[in-house]
Design a protein around this motif. Structure first.
Motif, short mmCIF file in Angstrom:
data_model
loop_
_atom_site.label_atom_id
_atom_site.label_comp_id
_atom_site.label_asym_id
_atom_site.label_seq_id
_atom_site.Cartn_x
_atom_site.Cartn_y
_atom_site.Cartn_z
N LEU A 181 48.75 36.42 36.33
CA LEU A 181 47.48 36.38 37.05
C LEU A 181 47.33 35.07 37.82
CD1 LEU A 181 45.08 37.92 34.37
CD2 LEU A 181 46.02 39.04 36.40
N ILE A 197 42.12 41.23 42.09
CA ILE A 197 42.11 41.30 40.63
C ILE A 197 41.10 40.33 40.04
CG2 ILE A 197 43.48 40.90 38.54
CD1 ILE A 197 45.92 41.84 40.00
N ARG A 203 39.58 45.42 36.44
CA ARG A 203 40.22 45.62 37.74
C ARG A 203 41.74 45.59 37.64
NH1 ARG A 203 36.96 41.52 41.62
NH2 ARG A 203 38.15 42.60 43.24
N PHE A 204 42.26 45.39 36.45
CA PHE A 204 43.71 45.42 36.27
C PHE A 204 44.01 45.81 34.83
CE2 PHE A 204 42.61 41.27 34.62
CZ PHE A 204 43.50 41.07 33.58
N LEU A 303 47.41 48.43 37.88
CA LEU A 303 46.04 48.84 38.15
C LEU A 303 45.59 49.97 37.23
CD1 LEU A 303 46.07 48.94 42.07
CD2 LEU A 303 45.43 47.05 40.58
N SER A 307 42.11 53.67 40.46
CA SER A 307 42.11 52.73 41.58
C SER A 307 42.57 53.41 42.87
CB SER A 307 43.03 51.54 41.29
OG SER A 307 42.64 50.88 40.11
#
Length: 374
Positions: A181, A197, A203-204, A303, A307
């Motif tokens: 990340l 993200i 979101r991930f 994801l 998404s």
């Protein structure tokens, strides 16, 4: 019957209208065998004329080009620029100077190896199949060779068994996720787009893919899966094959480095600016004379299923309503050039549909993103 009628039209009846029909093919000389034998003789003579060093490629090992793996230190002052340079030229690099300890990596590998010692019933019950999560045993192919076994675990390395302890593997997974990340945040800033993200866990999602391989089997175990960024810690000297945009390449990461690859989702998000590696790295475990086993632990940041994937373009601030002075005209030309440069290269698409296709179709022959290119 149609075939027999056709033969009768090609060969006139030499015995008259009332004569018996010609003998059945079983009583005739097999001209097809004669022709095949003659062709075989010709082919044999042709093959004997070939140079003795010429050999045909096998299906077992993908043809690859050895490539020098760029090395980036996490403490480098221009870290963002270095990451962007490697990502935009190759789509992969090795990272040194990180804070993941060799002891943690070795403990995680020990726990990973223990998973393959479980019985098949235990593998299936402790890791129930919830695609793509769970245990996967590849079926044997036509040549009689399987591609090994694999486990896909979530970011917490969850299991259905209270007796199965994966504490080191869980800590190792979270450390790789945090590093991934951080790297993607830096490359998003370098590209000039907002990080889609961020730090929002909704979101991930992260998957730890543990794959078993046998010597002589340079094939990935388990299906491929789309991802944003992939990370793999190098415990020992090991060569890997990567399916990059330029084709198959072989790399040899340094011990204790983390090999970083950018996936197809990052490629689309960057509108093609970042190169990609399709699928996970494939360990090159040598020839078939060695029966030893190997295991790879690949962390994929990807994801959620619901998404939608689409290019993320930098904001272009144009001054269309400003005064027509020289500065404004220059700014307008710059903005026009940026708009042309940032022209969309991909249509948006459903991640779930794309992931299903990538997982079940072969990646080696056609880029699955081709259908979405504009």
């Amino acid at each position: 019957m149609a075939s027999s009628s056709h033969k009768q039209q090609l060969f006139p009846n030499l015995y008259g209208a009332t004569a018996a029909p010609p003998p059945t093919p079983s009583t005739q000389p097999n001209h097809h065998l004669v022709t095949s034998a003659t062709a075989a003789d010709v082919l044999s003579k042709l093959l004997h004329r070939l140079p003795p060093t010429l050999s045909l490629p096998t299906r077992r090992s993908p043809a690859s080009t050895t490539t020098s793996l760029p090395t980036i230190s996490f403490s480098a002052p221009n870290l963002n620029d270095l990451i962007l340079s490697s990502a935009s030229k190759l789509g992969f690099f090795q990272l040194t100077g990180h804070d993941i300890s060799p002891q943690l990596a070795n403990s995680a590998e020990t726990e990973s190896l223990s998973l393959f010692e479980l019985s098949k019933d235990q593998k299936e019950s402790c890791f129930p199949k919830n695609w793509p999560l769970g245990f996967d045993a590849d079926e044997e192919e036509e040549d009689g060779d399987g591609k090994g076994e694999s486990f896909c675990l979530d970011g917490s390395c969850s299991t259905e068994s209270k007796d199965l302890s994966l504490s080191s593997l869980r800590e190792f997974t979270r450390a790789l996720e945090k590093l991934g990340l951080t790297i993607f945040e830096k490359v998003a800033n370098a590209v000039g787009v907002e990080n889609p993200i961020g730090e929002d866990p909704t979101r991930f999602c992260s998957y730890m893919w543990i794959s078993e391989g046998l010597h002589g089997e340079n094939k990935p175990s388990g299906g491929s899966y789309p991802y944003v960024i992939g990370l793999q810690y190098q415990i020992r000297c090991q060569k890997y094959s990567l399916l990059a945009d330029s084709g198959w390449v072989s790399v040899s990461p340094q011990v204790d480095s983390v090999m970083v690859t950018f996936g197809d989702i990052a490629h689309v998000w960057s509108n093609g600016k970042l190169k990609k590696v399709r699928g996970r790295p494939v360990a090159c475990l040598g020839d078939g004379n060695n029966d030893s086993r190997g295991v790879t632990m690949s962390l994929l940041v990807t994801l959620p299923m619901d998404s939608t994937v689409a290019p993320l373009l930098p904001n272009v601030n144009s001054n269309e309503n400003g005064d027509n002075n020289d500065g404004d005209e220059t700014q307008a030309c710059d903005n026009k050039g940026k708009k042309e440069e940032n022209k969309l290269m991909f249509n948006s698409f459903s991640f779930e549909d794309y992931a299903w296709r990538v997982y079940h179709e072969s990646l080696h022959f056609k880029d699955p993103l081709d259908r979405y290119r504009i």
